[in-house]
Motif scaffolding. Structure first.
Motif, short mmCIF file in Angstrom:
data_model
loop_
_atom_site.label_atom_id
_atom_site.label_comp_id
_atom_site.label_asym_id
_atom_site.label_seq_id
_atom_site.Cartn_x
_atom_site.Cartn_y
_atom_site.Cartn_z
N GLU A 15 -3.20 -32.53 1.51
CA GLU A 15 -3.74 -32.00 0.25
C GLU A 15 -5.20 -32.37 0.06
O GLU A 15 -6.03 -31.52 -0.30
N ARG A 16 -5.55 -33.60 0.30
CA ARG A 16 -6.93 -34.05 0.13
C ARG A 16 -7.87 -33.28 1.05
O ARG A 16 -8.94 -32.82 0.64
N LEU A 19 -8.30 -29.67 -0.26
CA LEU A 19 -9.15 -29.62 -1.46
C LEU A 19 -10.61 -29.87 -1.11
O LEU A 19 -11.49 -29.11 -1.54
N ARG A 136 -7.55 -34.85 -8.59
CA ARG A 136 -6.92 -33.65 -8.05
C ARG A 136 -7.24 -32.45 -8.95
O ARG A 136 -7.63 -31.38 -8.47
N LEU A 139 -11.08 -31.63 -8.78
CA LEU A 139 -11.42 -30.95 -7.53
C LEU A 139 -11.01 -29.48 -7.58
O LEU A 139 -11.78 -28.59 -7.21
N THR A 140 -9.80 -29.23 -8.07
CA THR A 140 -9.32 -27.85 -8.18
C THR A 140 -10.19 -27.06 -9.15
O THR A 140 -10.56 -25.91 -8.88
N ILE A 143 -13.56 -26.31 -7.45
CA ILE A 143 -13.38 -25.26 -6.44
C ILE A 143 -13.38 -23.89 -7.13
O ILE A 143 -14.08 -22.97 -6.71
#
Length: 169
Positions: A15-16, A19, A136, A139-140, A143
């Protein structure tokens, strides 16, 4: 996760990694799209808002600084050299150039990445209106925001290039 021909190859990785790969890709895309113009062209306003190609690059600096250097890293906006409001982040100064903003963007990305590298995805920051947010989530969010702004930039650059080609004929 790797870049293939300048494009992000997604399919494996945690996941990291996914992302951070997408964040890196959208940062790069926005910068490269805008750098395809002259300084004069990049300052052109084609919409009634403060949005210009160069302003989008300056705003991207604000986004990485405000979220990562300030909210997660602990710096104030004043210490980090960014404005207090989002609208001000699009405002261009006379000394702003694509070259100076691209260099500042790359330095900002490096500073933001240093903060991100020290944190787990469950690390949190506090936003005055939204409350506690995980890395998390941020970051999303970044993005999504940078992808949206890269799309804005692409459309503006396309319009500017079309106008450029009309004046050359």
């Amino acid at each position: 996760m790797s870049l293939v021909g300048g494009a992000l190859e997604v399919g494996i990785g945690g996941e990291r990694e996914v992302l951070l790969g997408f964040l890196s890709e959208h940062r790069r895309l926005l910068r490269e799209i805008v750098l395809d113009l002259s300084d004069e062209e990049a300052r052109r306003s084609l919409v009634p808002s403060l949005t210009t190609p160069m302003g989008l690059l300056k705003h991207a600096i604000f986004v990485d600084t405000a979220w990562f250097v300030c909210r997660f890293g602990g710096a104030t906006r004043s210490e980090a050299g960014i404005p207090e409001t989002v609208d001000e982040s699009f405002t261009l100064e006379g000394a702003d150039s694509l070259e100076s903003l691209a260099a500042r963007h790359e330095a900002t990305v490096a500073a933001a990445d240093q903060v991100i590298d020290r944190l787990g995805l469950d690390a949190t920051c506090v936003h005055p209106a939204m409350g506690e947010l995980s890395l998390r989530w941020v970051l999303t969010h970044c993005i999504r925001e940078l992808a949206q702004h890269a799309g804005h930039a692409e459309i503006l650059v396309e319009q500017i290039k079309a106008a450029r080609s009309l004046t050359l004929t």
